[in-house]
Write an enzyme that holds these catalytic residues in place. Structure first.
Site, PDB file in Angstrom:
ATOM      1  N   HIS A 110       0.524  -1.262  -0.297  1.00 54.83           N
ATOM      2  CA  HIS A 110       0.239   0.279  -0.068  1.00 54.83           C
ATOM      3  C   HIS A 110       0.513   1.619  -0.036  1.00 54.83           C
ATOM      4  CE1 HIS A 110      -3.778  -2.929   0.462  1.00 54.83           C
ATOM      5  NE2 HIS A 110      -2.521  -2.984   1.766  1.00 54.83           N
ATOM      6  N   GLU A 120      -1.360   0.843   8.188  1.00 47.39           N
ATOM      7  CA  GLU A 120      -0.854  -0.385   7.154  1.00 47.39           C
ATOM      8  C   GLU A 120       0.426   0.214   7.139  1.00 47.39           C
ATOM      9  OE1 GLU A 120      -1.244  -4.438   4.592  1.00 47.39           O
ATOM     10  OE2 GLU A 120      -3.543  -2.970   4.966  1.00 47.39           O
ATOM     11  N   HIS A 159       3.046  -7.020   4.331  1.00 45.13           N
ATOM     12  CA  HIS A 159       1.702  -6.480   4.625  1.00 45.13           C
ATOM     13  C   HIS A 159       1.120  -6.140   6.492  1.00 45.13           C
ATOM     14  CE1 HIS A 159      -0.097  -5.631   1.008  1.00 45.13           C
ATOM     15  NE2 HIS A 159       0.919  -6.734   0.937  1.00 45.13           N
ATOM     16  N   GLU A 194       1.692 -11.467   5.823  1.00 42.90           N
ATOM     17  CA  GLU A 194       0.843 -10.906   6.849  1.00 42.90           C
ATOM     18  C   GLU A 194       1.385 -11.156   8.569  1.00 42.90           C
ATOM     19  OE1 GLU A 194      -1.582  -8.957   5.734  1.00 42.90           O
ATOM     20  OE2 GLU A 194      -2.320  -9.656   4.313  1.00 42.90           O
TER      21      GLU A 194
END
Length: 303
Positions: free
Chosen positions: A93, A130, A185, A267
């Protein structure tokens, strides 16, 4: 939520020029839904909300700052040099994505279908995004890997207003002929869902996507990272994805589908769970997370 430093400004620019020279489109966009939508999980009730197509998070509020470390990272005792190896780190992101919903919602081809260019990612209940987390961990990881001799490329360094798109993130790793690509992430699932998981590419051959050659090495990379990440951070594999293995195979992520080099998504925890969020917002824990990622990558590259 999934996606496709050292002196990376010049390196990233060089890659961008190389891509342009070969006719690769550098159009950027992101993966968000309605700008008004509150942050929600990527991995709870519906897999459609996971990863690159995750829902938007709120704009960044005051959050734990992540100044670049002034200490020189020291390679793990007894570790072998990674000289001659190239690692691409993909910070998931971009903090500016929430201001560019039109751009990031444009769809790009991921081989199996078309998907939003990027998403805003998720955030903790206190507003730590995030995107802030992934860039901080990516900087720490870069420093650890370069200290071991690796050549490190970042897909972006927080130096662009939004993006890059998931297809461009994949192209950067491909153009670098990376020995390994790791997309960093943090998840946005339901309270009570805790732990980390590593997303591996499924065998996909459709349109411009062909992962047949990277499925096995990507699994080896993911297994090494899962093992070393658990060891370094003291956290457990996800209790809601992967059946306790910490591994998940997916065929719907453009960053994996379009990769031609070994690649995984990690993650690191669930930002929407208070206990996991406490870890993710700790600079001490983020250093441990970077160490686990570095150790896993090194173990994979050294055979």
């Amino acid at each position: 939520m999934p996606y496709d430093h050292r002196n990376t400004a010049r390196r990233t620019l060089a890659l961008a020029l190389a891509l342009a020279a070969t006719g690769c489109c550098a159009v950027l966009a992101g993966c968000a839904t309605s700008q008004a939508s509150p942050p929600s999980g990527k991995a709870g009730a519906s897999r459609a909300t996971q990863g690159e197509s995750g829902t938007q998070s709120r704009p960044p509020f005051a959050s734990p700052s992540a100044p670049r470390s002034t200490r020189s990272p020291v390679p793990a005792q007894g570790s072998r040099s990674l000289a001659g190896r190239t690692v691409v780190i993909d910070p998931g992101h971009n903090s500016g994505n929430f201001r560019h919903s039109t751009e990031i919602n444009k769809k790009v081809n991921i081989g199996t279908n078309r998907k939003e260019c990027d998403t805003t990612g998720t955030s903790t209940n206190a507003g730590y995004t995030e995107a802030s987390f992934t860039l901080d961990v990516s900087h720490r990881l870069r420093d650890l890997l370069t200290a071991r001799g690796a050549e490190v490329v970042l897909t972006h360094d927080g130096d662009r207003p939004w993006g890059p798109c998931i297809d461009e993130r994949a192209r950067i790793g491909n153009a670098a002929r990376a020995d390994a690509v790791v997309s960093v992430h943090a998840d946005g699932s339901a309270v009570g869902n805790r732990g980390f998981h590593v997303i591996l590419p499924a065998k996909v051959r459709a349109g411009s996507a062909d992962t047949v050659g990277i499925v096995a090495p990507s699994r080896a990379l993911g297994e090494r990272i899962a093992d070393r990440f658990a060891h370094a951070t003291g956290t457990s594999p996800s209790n809601y994805i992967g059946s306790g293995t910490g591994l998940d195979v997916r065929d719907d992520l453009g960053g994996l589908n379009l990769s031609t080099v070994p690649k995984v998504f990690v993650e690191c925890g669930n930002m929407r769970d208070p206990k996991d969020a406490q870890l993710l917002t700790s600079s001490t824990w983020r250093q441990k997370a970077a160490q686990g990622l570095a150790d896993g990558i090194a173990t994979y590259l050294q055979g």
